[in-house]
Structure formats: C-alpha cells, structure tokens
Design a protein around this motif. Structure first.
Motif, mmCIF file in Angstrom:
data_model
loop_
_atom_site.group_PDB
_atom_site.id
_atom_site.type_symbol
_atom_site.label_atom_id
_atom_site.label_comp_id
_atom_site.label_asym_id
_atom_site.label_seq_id
_atom_site.Cartn_x
_atom_site.Cartn_y
_atom_site.Cartn_z
ATOM 1 N N TYR A 1 -0.736 8.445 5.375
ATOM 2 C CA TYR A 1 -1.376 8.457 6.758
ATOM 3 C C TYR A 1 -2.210 7.179 6.978
ATOM 4 C CZ TYR A 1 -4.984 10.828 3.765
ATOM 5 O OH TYR A 1 -5.675 11.150 2.968
ATOM 6 N N MET A 2 -1.489 6.122 6.444
ATOM 7 C CA MET A 2 -2.156 4.683 6.777
ATOM 8 C C MET A 2 -1.741 3.981 7.890
ATOM 9 S SD MET A 2 -2.195 3.829 2.770
ATOM 10 C CE MET A 2 -3.597 2.776 2.941
ATOM 11 N N GLU A 3 -0.609 4.563 8.662
ATOM 12 C CA GLU A 3 -0.192 3.581 9.809
ATOM 13 C C GLU A 3 -0.730 4.766 11.050
ATOM 14 O OE1 GLU A 3 2.274 4.836 7.515
ATOM 15 O OE2 GLU A 3 2.923 2.869 6.600
ATOM 16 N N ALA B 1 7.070 5.620 8.115
ATOM 17 C CA ALA B 1 7.014 4.081 8.460
ATOM 18 C C ALA B 1 7.435 2.980 7.471
ATOM 19 C CB ALA B 1 5.582 3.670 9.025
ATOM 20 N N THR B 2 7.689 3.696 6.017
ATOM 21 C CA THR B 2 7.718 2.844 4.869
ATOM 22 C C THR B 2 9.201 2.082 5.063
ATOM 23 O OG1 THR B 2 6.582 4.334 3.651
ATOM 24 C CG2 THR B 2 8.251 2.684 2.431
ATOM 25 N N ARG C 1 0.804 -1.231 0.079
ATOM 26 C CA ARG C 1 0.054 0.051 -0.015
ATOM 27 C C ARG C 1 0.981 1.258 -0.179
ATOM 28 N NH1 ARG C 1 -5.478 -1.153 2.998
ATOM 29 N NH2 ARG C 1 -6.178 0.573 1.798
ATOM 30 N N PHE C 2 0.525 2.229 -1.161
ATOM 31 C CA PHE C 2 1.479 3.346 -1.128
ATOM 32 C C PHE C 2 0.461 4.425 -1.647
ATOM 33 C CE2 PHE C 2 4.765 0.324 -1.598
ATOM 34 C CZ PHE C 2 6.004 0.709 -0.971
ATOM 35 N N GLN D 1 9.191 -3.063 1.581
ATOM 36 C CA GLN D 1 7.929 -2.513 1.260
ATOM 37 C C GLN D 1 8.399 -1.885 -0.190
ATOM 38 O OE1 GLN D 1 6.516 -0.159 4.131
ATOM 39 N NE2 GLN D 1 5.601 -1.685 5.237
#
Lengths: 343, 343, 343, 343
Positions: C8-10, C330-331, C3-4, C335
């Motif tokens: 603001y996904m984490e 966080a990437t 997922r990229f 990934q």
C-alpha cells in the motif's frame, strides 16, 4: 448528633442479620445460584404478579442502573432522563463509561412533564428523521425514579401515559426504585408493585435504602432485554457470595416485611412534616415519602447543624435555603421528636 | 439544481488533485511518517507560531473530536459543550462511545455566554465539592467551535476570557475548527491562527470543509495532552496512506492557499447576504462567515426548494422558517447570482 | 531504492484518479448516500451473487475490523482469531477498545488447523458449560484473513468446514479481505467471491491494498448482523464525502478492474518467486499470492537493504532470516527485474 | 455432603458478624468515609510497612482487577498475564470491557517462567520498536496471583526478579491476592506482606476468600497509579454503606486475625494432603496453600462425588483426572477427617 442526612446510614433490619447469623457457617454455592436467591426470586415474582420475570440481585444502585441501561442500549442508542435524574448527575458518568449517552430533558417537581416530553419526542424525531438518524444518539429507553429525587410520586395514570409514549416511540421504560418501598407505602400513592411490573419493561426494588445491608433486586419483565449473567460478570458486578443478597431479599419479601418497614419511614416522615409545619416551616415540595424538603433560614440552619445532620439542597433566596431530612426504615419516634425539639 | 445545503459537497481544490496526480505512482511509507506529512506539519507549526506543537492528520471531524477528547479526559472527567455543540448533538454519541460525558450548558447565538458559564462553573464546583466530587462527572475540558454552528465568531477578548476561566478551573480549552478558514477570513473577526494556538490547548484546522478531499489537522500545543499515535490506531483512526493527508495540508499551507480559498467562501456569502437583504430577507443571525441564516416564508421556501437545495433549520413562527445557505471555497459568483435570481 | 516492503505504498489506479478529477467540482450529498456509492453497492452485490447483502464503505482495515466485530459481539462475547491474526497483534487493541476480547488460538501457515480448532471448541464448551459460561468470554465469531498474513489461502473445502463449525457452535464467520483480490486471482485458489459471500456472514473487500487510495467495502450477508450507519458514526468512522469511496469501488467493480489489477500483483509475485528460486533462494512458505517470503542469509540481507526495501520477518537460524517482498497492483516487470538483478 | 469445592462458601468469621451486629443500628456516613474504613486503612498500612499507601475497599475480585487495571492502563496499553491467569480466563472479559487487552504468556505451575518472560519481553520490544509501537498493544503492567491459581507461591527472590524486569520495561507490577492470607501462612513461603508492598506497585488483600462476607483491600504503593474514588464510582463499584467493608477489614487486621484464620486453612490443607498421600493419592502439584490438587481414578472420583463436593480440573490420562479440594479459614478438622474417611 441527630442524623437525618440520608436513608442509608444504618445496617439492616435485625431479622436479616439474624438469618445471616444462622446460616453463617453453612456452605453455599456462589454467584446467585443458591436456594436463598431462588426463593427470593420466586417471592418477588409473586409480589409483582409476574411469574415469568427475570430477577437479578446486584449490590448497589449505580451498578444496577449501569447494567440495566447497558443491557437495553446498543450502538448509538441513548436513554432519556430528567436533567436532575440520578444517572445524569450523581453517578459519575457510569452510563457513559459503558458507551451510552444520557439525554437530559427538563421536568417539574422531580417528575417528567409528560406533555412537554411528548412535544420533545415529536420534535426530536422530526428533526432527526429529516437530517438522518445516524448522526444522532437516538433514544431507546426512558429512565425515571419512583419515588423521585424530590420525594414525589408518579400516579398510575401518569405511568400509563409514559408507557403509551414509550410504545409510540419504541422506548423501553425503566424505573429506578432505589426507594421503592417508601413510594409503595406513601399515603395517596396509587401505584402498586404489580402496576409497576405491568407498565415497565424493567425496574429495580431498592434494598440498600430499604432495610438491607446492600442489594437491589432487578426485575426484568420484557424478555427482549437480555440482562445476562455474563454481562453482570463482564462489568465486575457479580457477587461471589450471592446468597448474601438472596437471604436479604428473601427476608424482606417474607410476610410483607419490605412494606412494613417502608411504612415506618413514611410514618416518621409525616410526623416530622406535621411537626415542622406546626412550628411554621414551609415544605419546599409536597413529598409524601421519606424525604422531606423544607425552606429554612440560613441562621436557623447553621444553629441546627450543631446538633443535627441533614442535607443542604439549594439556596432559596432572601437568607433562606432548602434543606432535606431523610427518614428510613430504622428511624424511631424518639429521633424525630428529638429533631423537632431543636426546631 | 443549485446546491447550497452544505460546505462539503465538492471534492478538493484543483491544486491538491494535481499534486495527488503527480505523485500517484510514487512509493511512500505509510501511517503519516512520509515527507509530505513532515512538511505539512512544519508549515502548520510556522503558521501557528508554535514550533513545538504536535500536529496529527486525521480523516474526519467526528473522529477528530472523539480522539482529542479521549486524549484529554480520564476516569470520571467530562467535557463542557454548548447544548447545541456538535459533539453534543450531531456526532451520534462518539464521545460517549469512548466512555466520556458531554456536559451541556446553555449559550447564546451559538456561543458561550461567558458570564453565565462562569456562574455555572462556580455553582457546580460549590455543589460537587460539598457532596463529594467522586459522585460527579467533573469537567476537565471546554469545547467550542469557531466559527460556531451558527456562523458566529469569538473575539480575541472572549477567547482570552475563556482561557482564564479554563485556567481557574483546571480545564483544557479545545477549539473545533471544522470551518476555521472561514472564521479566519471573516470581516471583523480578530482571532488569528497564532492567537488560537496561544489560547487553546488543542484545536484543529478543518480540511474537509475547506478545500481538502478529507482531513483535519490537529494542533496540540499543551504537551500534557498525549494524543499518541497509539491512541489514534487504537480507535481505528490511523490512515494507512497517511501521505494523502500530508499532501493535502502541505498544499493548503503553501502560499496561503488555505486562507485564499477561505476568503472566497466568505466573499460569496457576503454577496449572497447583501443580495438577499436587498430583496427584503432578514438575516436570522449576524454571521460574518460562510453560513448564512435567513427567515423565509414557508411558501417561498417550498417554491425555492424546486430549484435550489438549502437547509431547513427551525420554525420561525407566523408561517416562516429559518433556512441556511452555505457557501464554500468552490462557490462561484455565477452560482450565487443564480440563487439570488430565484429569490 | 527499489521498494517492496508493503502493498500500500502507491496512490490508486489511474482510472480512479481520472474519475475523481472528472467529478471534482460536482456537488454531492455526503455520508455515502450519493449515486456513486449506490452504483458501487449494486455492482458489488452482483459480483458476490448476493442481491440482498448490505454493503458499507469504510476508510481503513483496522476501522473496518473494529466496526464489524463491534456489530457482531455483545456482552461477554468474544471473537476467535489466530495468535498471529491481524486483529490480535497489529491493530493496537482496537477490538478491545470497543470492549471485546480477541480469543487467540494456534494455527499453521497463517491458517486455522481446522481439526485442532474443532478440538479447542469442544474442550472450551465442555469446560465453560461445566463451570458456568457467565465467567467466560464466550466465542461468538470467528475471524480469518484470506489471503492470510503469510500469503496462504483457504480452499473452498476448508471454508465450508469452518462454516460448519461456526454453525455448530453458533459463531459468525468473518473474513478479512484486506488483500482479497490477490487471493481471488491466485493460481490454484478455488474460492470465488460468490463462495465467500455464501459461506461467510460478513467479509470485506480490501481497497486500500488493491488499487484504491483508501477504502474497504464491507459486505454483510447475514441480516442478523446490524452494522448500522448509526454505529459507524458512533465510532467516528463515517466519511463526510462518502462518494470518494463510492467512486473508487464503482471504478474497481466496473469491467473486472479489481480482478485485472489484482492479477498483475500475483503475476509479478510469481515472476519474483521463480526468479529467486532460480537463484537458489528458498521460499519460507508456499504463498500463491502477492506476498513472498524467503529465507536469506543475514549478510545478503544487509547487502540488499542498501538498494531495496523489504520486510524483515523473523530469524531463521544459522545466520539466516525470513524476509518478505510484497508486490501490488502497480508493480511493474521492470521493478521485479531490477530486484532480481540484485539477488 | 462434605463440601470442598471452593474457599468462599461460608459467610464470615464470627468476630466480624459480632461487630456488624453491635453497630447495626448506628448511623454512619457512606462511601468509605467512615471511621471503620479509616481505622482499617491505618492498620493495613501498618501491617504492610507502607504508611503512605492508598487503601481502597472494594466488593469483589473481578471488580478489583478491573479497576486496578483500568487505573494503570491508557490508550493502547495492555497488561501481561499468564494464559491461565484469572483475568485472562475467568472474569468474562471485564478488563476488555474497560477497553484494555490482556496479553497472555505461557508459564509453569501457575507461575511465570521468569527467564522465558524476559526473552518474550526482549523479543516483543525488538519487533514492535522496529515496526512502530503504535500498531501494537504495548505492555504497561504485569499481573500475577499469589498464591497462584494452582496454589503455588512466588519466592522473595522471584518477586524481586519480576520487579527488576518491570523496572527495565516500564511495567507496573500488580499482585492479585485473592487468597493472600493462605500464601502468607504457607510453610516454606518467604514472602511477607511488607515484601509484597515493597516490590509491587499495587496489590490487593483478599477478604472474600479469607474470612470476610465480601471485600478486597487494594493497596496502592505507587502514587503514579491514580485509582481515584471518582473512577471507582464511574465503574459502579463504590459501595454505599462502605463501612461494611471497613468493619470487616478492621476486624481482620486487629490482633493478626487475618493471619490466624489463614493459618487454619493451610493447616487443614496440609492434614488433608498428608492423609491422602498416606492413602496413596499423588499430588498433581506441590501446593503449600489451601488448594490441593490430586490425581484420582475416574471411578473413585465418581464414587466420592456421591458424598463430597470438589472441583474437577482436567483429564490426567489413563482413566484418571486431576481434582481439587479447597479448604478455608472455616474448615474444621472434623470435615477433613470425614473427607479422608471416604478416600
């Protein structure tokens, strides 16, 4: 039908209509930048004894209240008004529509009980300062009507005390003068236009109810209140043919016309009151201005309503009600006599 | 310092923090469209007995009140609240910031006096219909808190009567449940979550004060109230990482956790009350929930303030004051015992 | 699924979660008056080189833009933004909900074309001064994002020129730093936090997209901008448990954590870019920050969408499209490598 | 000084002033509930072929646009307008003051390019549906002026196409008819009042620029648009002496007066145009209505400005400018001849 239900049922003073007729086909610049507005502003400033005041002409009372209050308040500021204040109950939330809260307090005879107001302010600041003022609407202005909704008047001394309270608590003092002329010409009233200009930060001189087709003249004496032309337009309140307002106020403030015609309304109201008291009706409140409130039996009220229009105000108990008769600059002796003959 | 001044002083229930930890580095879609929100919505609908209700998660109470009310009202609509209602006095005019008026009425013990409210509504409609409703803010919704600001509760019968009044006058009924859990678990309270969902058009289940880091779950049972996602964003109230709210409510509504932890606050409040009454303190009001109000001498109050934090509410006369102690889902018996030992 | 699609996904940086865990059952005062907020404010002021700046912590970006802009504008004031500016197209009219107009102008590469902006301002003032400024929304502030919506950066020299323009035309300069960390750590970027604090009247340091669960830190360096606590509450934006924001920013501004984790996002973005360019993909725009835009054939795009999530931006003609990949604090390298292996 | 700078520089048609004179001292009920308003409403409905339409009389154009748009939009709804649309550039943000966004699109000759608009709508819905419409201001209405700001007209066929587009995308169609009479009487115009009533959801018939002292008549044909009296009051726009508007529109809609006097403005504009073209001036745009735009050398412009007032519009390059001359219902042949003699 004799009509006494309000003071804005006629058009305008004939002198105004004459001038509108005279200049009807002249070409004028719009938006209040014409010479009539300029002249009217100058005459109003002179009458108020405030050469540097800003004067704006607006179309109606609710619009004026909304704009003046919007210019005074920001953020979580609020405006104090009586529970019965026009902005609190009769303007369909126009102040709130601009994002501001009206903060109602109790009064007496349509006026602030100044001692009670002082206590209320003291307690309010103590509580809110303790908890954190950011959680509260904080008062930033005080609204009053003169004459009041019940036809009563503030005295010079009372207005001075309100001014002191406002200074103490950092409030603007705003006087709604929708019926100002009728207050200025009332017997026993001691507040003059220059007094009002001196003690208030902003007020308006009502035209709609006092001789004009429409129009209110806002007088801003405190330069910190930025009632800008941009704000007026932003709220849809700038009249394209602004000279229509200028001509009216210029006429009203030429040769004391505003006061003279206001005097008529007061005189007729006093005639009506004396006549009714002679017939045994009791005044509900001691109003020296153009609105007269009486206690009347419901039977009489229904009978009278066949031939005259007036305002029902509130129940008075025991088969009686409070009713209101309003005179205006245009009320004639004949009209008052005809009304009295029905009572 | 022992702290009893409010019920939102701790973080969240440890079970919530554990789940936030577990999923911390997972990737989730934003804006409340994630599976946690979906699951939480479903569990809340089930707990309310309203499979078709819409559920939105918002961050805080003032924001929630502002949005629900903005969704219910239009034009010159207003919302009725108690004079002491949270939206009327403690939210800095957030309802007015959206253009709507709060219409204050008097109550008793933090609750509506339903007979008085009925009279008020009757009189209001009579007056405004006679004069012309366009001049008035017309009530379109009724706001109440349960538990109330004074810790008291509405009964099932009272809520039914309010529902009937609302039906009669075309009002939405909106219940602010900032402390809802503490009401649901109070001894003697007879209102259940399904009752509330049945009688109200919209209400919210408080998380901030009942176990969550932050968050309120709005439950809209009346489909005419369009609390849209667009409106939420329009008011700056849509949380980017919406799953943070979903996870919290999903945890609280798994295995009755919400009710269990609410029970603790009520139990501790009851222990505190019994302890204080044994020591001779008198409850100011009969609150069966987590807020306890007592009359205390000012001397004692000052002495206690050295070692414990609590809320000063109002003077009680004769050298006494009313003070408030609030327990929460996290309050321990040790904390209550320590407080009692100081009294 | 890799997922990229956004940054603001984490949840949040583990150090933050640890501290939230540590203090979870402590009792704190609410509304941002706690010691964590105090400490965070102090560290931010220090990092910005502005000891006297006011710092407020808010929950989200739209809320922050809405509040800052509401604090800057009054009456018929407006704010200039790019046509593609976040406040103009992606915030659901939150600025307009506060009564203010966004005034869109054209830009280039997500940035102002400063010469064109200068011409626009000149022409706008000439026209409006001639006609009467009260008929216009008059610009009072300039909005920009850094990094921009297209990942590009303003140079120090450009920001200085914008500052000069703002001074010339009486505009506040407001920088939206939702992704500020990713701009500060970009290679070739020459704007530092103290530069931004010096040239802007107000800006915000994004937390939601840079390591925090939620939260943005507004830094007001111009004391004429009264972003008061009362206004924050008035718009429903004051977080009850304000310390949740304080702890997060205090952690991020301890030991350069904010910059360190921002660096990771940039490094991973650069790795991704180099990898894609080696595979023959062409960058749509030269972005030195965490958002990378590429031209991709629609066939490849559909194939990739089976295994990876990314953002479709716009058609690129000839069977191609522009797509966006966003990295975050966080990437991981794994990934990025996994994504590259699919391309 | 010959004055051609706008079409609202005179008072009103003499027939109106006569009637105002006749009824000046009669007593009327306020707020538009008088028999003159009733009669005017009925005549307007008949002229529009829409017996069930709601008709409201308002004072000015900005106020009218603000209220109609506020009645049509909610939540994150917006209204599409041309970049040059009056609501977008000349009304000081009055639409935004009510919380709504104006969504500007490009046009041609003051009109929508309907094909381009269709593409814009298609692309807008594709993008926003993909991303999530809650992040966007979503169009809910389309605004157009007829005649346009450049004096041009929509054809019947074009209005039908706009109607179809609006139906397809769920938009209200709103026509600003500030100068409607001048469009209805233009040679070559094929849109009638009943056409406009049939294709639009709401429109207004301009009085201020077409024979009245002030006043616009809003005609709401779509009953879903609740332009209530309460909303009008809520925005401070209800005229106390509403009959002043009723009398004016009743006069204008008696015996086709509105059209007859509009015809005069168009005739004089055509005389002016022919005269100027004979003298070698080139029309900037082909306007069949009362606004005529010409290219004029800057030297000539300065010379003319000594003796005549007109509007400067924009530079035309090469030492030339575009200027505007406006005729009105009151313009005389003598005035046009005098102007021509200066050219």
């Amino acid at each position: 039908m004799l009509r006494f239900e309000s003071d804005y049922m006629e058009g305008c003073h004939p002198a105004i209509l004459r001038r509108l007729q005279e200049i009807n086909l002249d070409k004028n610049v719009g938006y209040g930048l014409d010479p009539y507005c300029e002249s009217a502003r100058s005459k109003i400033c002179q009458a108020c004894g405030t050469p540097d005041a800003q004067v704006h002409f607006l179309v109606g009372g609710t619009q004026t209240n909304m704009l003046v209050i919007d210019a005074m308040l920001r953020y979580n500021d609020g405006i104090i008004a009586l529970e019965t204040g026009h902005i609190n109950v009769h303007e369909s939330g126009a102040v709130e529509a601009c994002g501001h809260k009206v903060m109602p307090v109790k009064g007496r005879d349509g006026k602030y009980d100044i001692d009670a107001l002082e206590q209320w302010l003291k307690a309010f600041y103590e509580e809110t300062t303790a908890v954190g003022i950011e959680h509260y609407v904080m008062p930033r202005a005080l609204y009053l009507s003169h004459p009041t909704e019940l036809g009563t008047l503030y005295t010079r001394r009372e207005l001075m005390r309100l001014r002191e309270l406002c200074d103490q608590y950092g409030l603007y003092l705003y006087l709604d003068g929708a019926r100002l002329g009728y207050g200025l010409m009332a017997q026993g009233g001691d507040l003059t236009l220059p007094d009002i200009a001196r003690y208030c930060d902003v007020f308006y001189i009502g035209g709609t109810k006092v001789g004009a087709l429409m129009g209110e003249a806002v007088v801003v004496t405190n330069p910190n209140i930025e009632l800008t032309r941009g704000l007026i337009k932003h709220r849809g309140a700038m009249l394209a043919k602004g000279w229509l307002l200028g001509v009216q106020f210029d006429t009203l403030f030429t040769g004391d016309l505003y006061l003279k015609i206001s005097r008529n309304a007061v005189d007729q109201a006093m005639r009506l009151r004396r006549g009714m008291e002679l017939k045994g009706y009791k005044a509900y409140i001691d109003s020296p201005t153009n609105q007269q409130f009486f206690v009347m039996s419901n039977n009489k009220m229904e009978e009278l309503a066949q031939k005259a229009a007036f305002d029902y105000i509130t129940p008075a108990g025991d088969g009686h009600s409070v009713v209101r008769f309003a005179t205006s600059w245009a009320t004639t002796s004949e009209q008052v006599d005809a009304l009295l003959s029905l009572l």
